[in-house]
Write an enzyme that holds these catalytic residues in place. Structure first.
Site, PDB file in Angstrom:
ATOM      1  N   ARG A 174      -7.648  -0.445  -6.100  1.00  0.00           N
ATOM      2  CA  ARG A 174      -8.105  -2.131  -6.209  1.00  0.00           C
ATOM      3  C   ARG A 174      -9.309  -2.353  -6.794  1.00  0.00           C
ATOM      4  O   ARG A 174      -9.299  -3.402  -7.051  1.00  0.00           O
ATOM      5  CB  ARG A 174      -8.245  -1.877  -4.415  1.00  0.00           C
ATOM      6  CG  ARG A 174      -6.902  -1.771  -3.772  1.00  0.00           C
ATOM      7  CD  ARG A 174      -7.228  -1.182  -2.563  1.00  0.00           C
ATOM      8  NE  ARG A 174      -5.907  -0.741  -1.864  1.00  0.00           N
ATOM      9  CZ  ARG A 174      -5.161  -1.413  -1.322  1.00  0.00           C
ATOM     10  NH1 ARG A 174      -5.228  -2.748  -0.915  1.00  0.00           N
ATOM     11  NH2 ARG A 174      -3.773  -0.944  -0.926  1.00  0.00           N
ATOM     12  N   LYS A 206      -5.804  -5.503   3.488  1.00  0.00           N
ATOM     13  CA  LYS A 206      -6.685  -4.269   3.380  1.00  0.00           C
ATOM     14  C   LYS A 206      -7.635  -4.523   2.381  1.00  0.00           C
ATOM     15  O   LYS A 206      -7.352  -4.928   1.151  1.00  0.00           O
ATOM     16  CB  LYS A 206      -5.577  -2.865   3.018  1.00  0.00           C
ATOM     17  CG  LYS A 206      -6.378  -1.668   2.631  1.00  0.00           C
ATOM     18  CD  LYS A 206      -5.394  -0.619   2.397  1.00  0.00           C
ATOM     19  CE  LYS A 206      -6.031   0.637   2.030  1.00  0.00           C
ATOM     20  NZ  LYS A 206      -5.055   1.778   1.974  1.00  0.00           N
ATOM     21  N   ASP A 233      -0.554  -0.465  -4.911  1.00  0.00           N
ATOM     22  CA  ASP A 233      -1.663   0.030  -5.416  1.00  0.00           C
ATOM     23  C   ASP A 233      -1.399   1.361  -6.057  1.00  0.00           C
ATOM     24  O   ASP A 233      -2.279   1.814  -6.867  1.00  0.00           O
ATOM     25  CB  ASP A 233      -2.868   0.178  -4.146  1.00  0.00           C
ATOM     26  CG  ASP A 233      -2.477   1.027  -3.053  1.00  0.00           C
ATOM     27  OD1 ASP A 233      -1.168   1.264  -2.882  1.00  0.00           O
ATOM     28  OD2 ASP A 233      -3.344   1.232  -2.550  1.00  0.00           O
ATOM     29  N   ASN A 234      -0.412   2.185  -5.675  1.00  0.00           N
ATOM     30  CA  ASN A 234      -0.123   3.598  -6.006  1.00  0.00           C
ATOM     31  C   ASN A 234       1.346   3.924  -5.540  1.00  0.00           C
ATOM     32  O   ASN A 234       1.864   3.342  -4.774  1.00  0.00           O
ATOM     33  CB  ASN A 234      -1.358   4.606  -5.621  1.00  0.00           C
ATOM     34  CG  ASN A 234      -1.637   4.450  -4.173  1.00  0.00           C
ATOM     35  OD1 ASN A 234      -2.698   4.026  -3.679  1.00  0.00           O
ATOM     36  ND2 ASN A 234      -0.611   4.954  -3.348  1.00  0.00           N
ATOM     37  N   LYS A 281       1.595  10.029  -4.877  1.00  0.00           N
ATOM     38  CA  LYS A 281       0.324   9.580  -5.043  1.00  0.00           C
ATOM     39  C   LYS A 281      -0.557  10.837  -5.037  1.00  0.00           C
ATOM     40  O   LYS A 281      -0.251  11.637  -4.612  1.00  0.00           O
ATOM     41  CB  LYS A 281       0.272   9.063  -3.541  1.00  0.00           C
ATOM     42  CG  LYS A 281      -1.072   8.570  -3.059  1.00  0.00           C
ATOM     43  CD  LYS A 281      -1.057   8.171  -1.644  1.00  0.00           C
ATOM     44  CE  LYS A 281      -2.620   7.584  -1.316  1.00  0.00           C
ATOM     45  NZ  LYS A 281      -2.898   7.045  -0.007  1.00  0.00           N
ATOM     46  N   HIS A 288     -10.755  -2.131   1.490  1.00  0.00           N
ATOM     47  CA  HIS A 288     -10.896  -0.672   0.914  1.00  0.00           C
ATOM     48  C   HIS A 288     -11.620  -0.437  -0.263  1.00  0.00           C
ATOM     49  O   HIS A 288     -11.827   0.502  -1.147  1.00  0.00           O
ATOM     50  CB  HIS A 288      -9.528   0.182   0.691  1.00  0.00           C
ATOM     51  CG  HIS A 288      -9.758   1.610   0.959  1.00  0.00           C
ATOM     52  ND1 HIS A 288      -8.620   2.270   0.992  1.00  0.00           N
ATOM     53  CD2 HIS A 288     -10.733   2.330   1.488  1.00  0.00           C
ATOM     54  CE1 HIS A 288      -9.063   3.463   1.202  1.00  0.00           C
ATOM     55  NE2 HIS A 288     -10.327   3.494   1.674  1.00  0.00           N
ATOM     56  N   HIS A 309       1.654   1.916   4.027  1.00  0.00           N
ATOM     57  CA  HIS A 309       0.943   3.323   4.233  1.00  0.00           C
ATOM     58  C   HIS A 309       1.139   3.780   5.691  1.00  0.00           C
ATOM     59  O   HIS A 309       1.201   2.964   6.612  1.00  0.00           O
ATOM     60  CB  HIS A 309      -0.619   2.758   3.976  1.00  0.00           C
ATOM     61  CG  HIS A 309      -1.655   4.012   3.777  1.00  0.00           C
ATOM     62  ND1 HIS A 309      -1.848   4.778   4.748  1.00  0.00           N
ATOM     63  CD2 HIS A 309      -2.294   4.044   2.630  1.00  0.00           C
ATOM     64  CE1 HIS A 309      -2.754   5.511   4.344  1.00  0.00           C
ATOM     65  NE2 HIS A 309      -2.886   5.399   3.033  1.00  0.00           N
ATOM     66  N   SER A 337      -8.819   1.690   5.130  1.00  0.00           N
ATOM     67  CA  SER A 337      -7.446   2.103   5.373  1.00  0.00           C
ATOM     68  C   SER A 337      -7.012   2.130   6.764  1.00  0.00           C
ATOM     69  O   SER A 337      -8.159   2.500   7.471  1.00  0.00           O
ATOM     70  CB  SER A 337      -7.253   3.502   4.737  1.00  0.00           C
ATOM     71  OG  SER A 337      -5.644   3.537   4.613  1.00  0.00           O
ATOM     72  N   ASP A 341       0.804  -1.214  -0.054  1.00  0.00           N
ATOM     73  CA  ASP A 341       0.004   0.082  -0.304  1.00  0.00           C
ATOM     74  C   ASP A 341       0.911   1.143  -0.137  1.00  0.00           C
ATOM     75  O   ASP A 341       1.666   1.424   0.770  1.00  0.00           O
ATOM     76  CB  ASP A 341      -0.958   0.097   1.334  1.00  0.00           C
ATOM     77  CG  ASP A 341      -2.013   0.935   1.110  1.00  0.00           C
ATOM     78  OD1 ASP A 341      -2.137   1.735   0.173  1.00  0.00           O
ATOM     79  OD2 ASP A 341      -2.870   1.253   2.043  1.00  0.00           O
ATOM     80  N   ASP A 342       0.788   1.968  -0.911  1.00  0.00           N
ATOM     81  CA  ASP A 342       1.657   3.529  -1.174  1.00  0.00           C
ATOM     82  C   ASP A 342       3.252   2.938  -1.002  1.00  0.00           C
ATOM     83  O   ASP A 342       4.051   3.704  -0.991  1.00  0.00           O
ATOM     84  CB  ASP A 342       1.414   4.249  -0.013  1.00  0.00           C
ATOM     85  CG  ASP A 342      -0.074   4.814  -0.077  1.00  0.00           C
ATOM     86  OD1 ASP A 342      -0.761   4.366  -0.736  1.00  0.00           O
ATOM     87  OD2 ASP A 342      -0.299   5.647   0.806  1.00  0.00           O
ATOM     88  N   CYS A 372      -5.813   4.714  -3.223  1.00  0.00           N
ATOM     89  CA  CYS A 372      -6.267   3.318  -2.851  1.00  0.00           C
ATOM     90  C   CYS A 372      -7.334   2.621  -3.642  1.00  0.00           C
ATOM     91  O   CYS A 372      -7.407   1.687  -4.354  1.00  0.00           O
ATOM     92  CB  CYS A 372      -6.260   3.099  -1.603  1.00  0.00           C
ATOM     93  SG  CYS A 372      -4.781   3.634  -0.454  1.00  0.00           S
TER      94      CYS A 372
HETATM   95 MG    MG Z   1      -2.540   3.046  -1.365  1.00  0.00          MG
END
Ligand code: MG
Length: 441
Positions: free
Chosen positions: A64, A113, A244-245, A260, A115, A192, A138, A21-22, A60
């Site tokens: 996803r 996660k 995811d990003n 992001k 989301h 994240h 999140s 995540d991130d 996010c």
């Molecule tokens: Mg993310």
């Protein structure tokens, strides 16, 4: 075992999809990071590494939604970050990867996660997963429940143990599911913010908390590979790792422009490593473009599952993964921010058409503005998106813009409305002879 049966078995691999995540493009050792990621680096050395792999959103939830449906977020209506009390989620009209794989006899699990909707009707067990353990949104949001399937088992979830507990669940699942093909979606909450690591990792890296968290994630990847080996599944399991990003505060964009929340490469280009012994060449790297939209059609092919009837935006990238081809013919890829298609990638070129008037981290309403002139960047030689070469490539700009508008017409109507609203601003807000609209960096 007859050869045909052996081939049939090999054509239905277990699939383990691990998402960070991130995590930024430059956060793995194998992508040039100074962070310590030995298990992921080994995985890359035994598989293929993508240099031009994009998520389908820079935040996010939309990312996803696209990952699990093979469709642009605008199609599922998940176009912005979701919050715990949102009453919508990924719609029942969407077919997810686990739903598709279940039709081919796969057992499915999601840990980590979600989301994509925190209300019961949208939880993973309602959207194709046999089981779920994790946080439904999140972990920087409140409330922060830890759930098993549809039940809350801890509230608030203890953050420092999340990676350990998700890993324990994944290792258990691998052992239990070994008799049937399975799909494991391991969606880390790390790295994240807020950054928390277990006592085995917290404070252990000289590079600080972010590095502690990444090290624990890498440890987790190693645990999954140990479990696959111990259960005799290593040869028939494809494992993929991506994010995811792009990075938010602490991760590395690996020299790319943007972070992001932006449609520059730094917001959407992410690491992607895939390993499948005997099927994916060892130590390979590809410059071919691919995206998270491509995973559903690729998994469908490998599992022998019928693809969903709904229009897909991704392409089967098995020829790239397997090294059979070093490029594939594919539709242009659109970089969305919400409903706004701001950029497009086709082959080596990336066209920028619009941009918000302020960066995403500033408060207040944001207006999507057309660029004074479209910008064109050569992704083979300028991943930093530094040098606008539109003036030297007018025909490419014209062609890409026309293709972009044709593609937008195939998406839900609000996408084209958003495009027209943005482009109209150029005509109405920029009088002839006036200096170009100034876009803040
Ligand atoms: Mg993310």
């Amino acid at each position: 075992m007859p050869a045909a049966a052996a081939r049939g078995q090999a054509s239905r691999p277990n699939i383990v999809l691990i998402t960070a995540d991130d995590m930024g493009y430059g956060d793995l050792g194998c992508y040039g990071s100074h962070l310590t990621t030995p298990n992921l680096d080994t995985m890359a050395g035994e598989g293929v590494r993508f240099r031009h792999f994009c998520s389908a959103s820079s935040v996010c939830s939309p990312s996803r939604a696209a990952l699990l449906t093979g469709r642009y977020p605008a199609r599922s209506g998940i176009t912005r970050v979701m919050f715990p009390f949102d009453t919508y989620g990924i719609p029942a009209t969407e077919t997810t990867i686990p739903q598709m794989l279940k039709t081919a006899g796969y057992r499915t699990a999601c840990f980590g996660k979600w989301h994509l909707g925190s209300q019961r009707a949208f939880l993973p067990t309602e959207r194709g997963f046999d089981e779920y353990f994790g946080i439904p949104h999140s972990h920087d949001m409140w409330p922060r429940p830890l759930m098993r399937n549809t039940e809350i088992v801890e509230d608030p979830a203890r953050l420092d143990m999340l990676t350990q507990r998700f890993t324990r669940e994944a290792v258990r699942f691998i052992g239990e599911a070994k008799e049937s093909p399975f799909f494991l979606y391991f969606a880390h909450t790390a790295p994240h913010i807020p950054l928390e690591a277990s006592s085995s990792f917290k404070g252990k890296s000289p590079l600080g908390r972010y590095s502690d968290v990444v090290r624990e994630m890498d440890w987790s990847v190693g645990e999954l590979f140990s479990a696959l080996r111990e259960n005799g599944l290593d040869d028939n399991t494809m494992v993929l790792f991506t994010s995811d990003n792009g990075p938010w505060y602490q991760g590395s964009r690996g020299g790319l422009r943007g972070v992001k929340g932006e449609t520059y490469e730094g917001g959407m280009r992410v690491p992607m490593v895939a390993r499948y012994p005997g099927r994916i060449p060892k130590g390979a790297a590809t410059n071919a473009f691919a995206s998270a939209l491509d995973l559903l059609p690729t998994f469908g092919r490998l599992a022998g599952a019928a693809l969903p009837g709904q229009p897909l935006d991704g392409t089967d990238i098995w020829p790239l993964l397997s090294g059979q081809q070093d490029s594939i013919d594919r539709e242009m890829f659109l970089y969305f921010d919400g409903l706004h298609a701001q950029c497009a990638r086709l082959g080596r070129w990336k066209l920028h058409m619009s941009r918000y008037d302020t960066p995403p981290w500033l408060p207040g309403g944001r207006v999507n503005l057309p660029l004074p002139r479209p910008e064109l960047y050569d992704m083979e030689n300028d991943s930093e998106e530094d040098y606008d070469c539109a003036a030297e490539n007018e025909a490419t700009v014209t062609d890409m813009r026309a293709r972009m508008e044709r593609l937008l017409l195939t998406l839900p109507a609000p996408v084209m409305s958003a495009w027209r609203d943005t482009m109209r601003r150029r005509v109405e807000d920029t009088p002839i002879g006036a200096p170009p609209v100034e876009i803040k960096p």
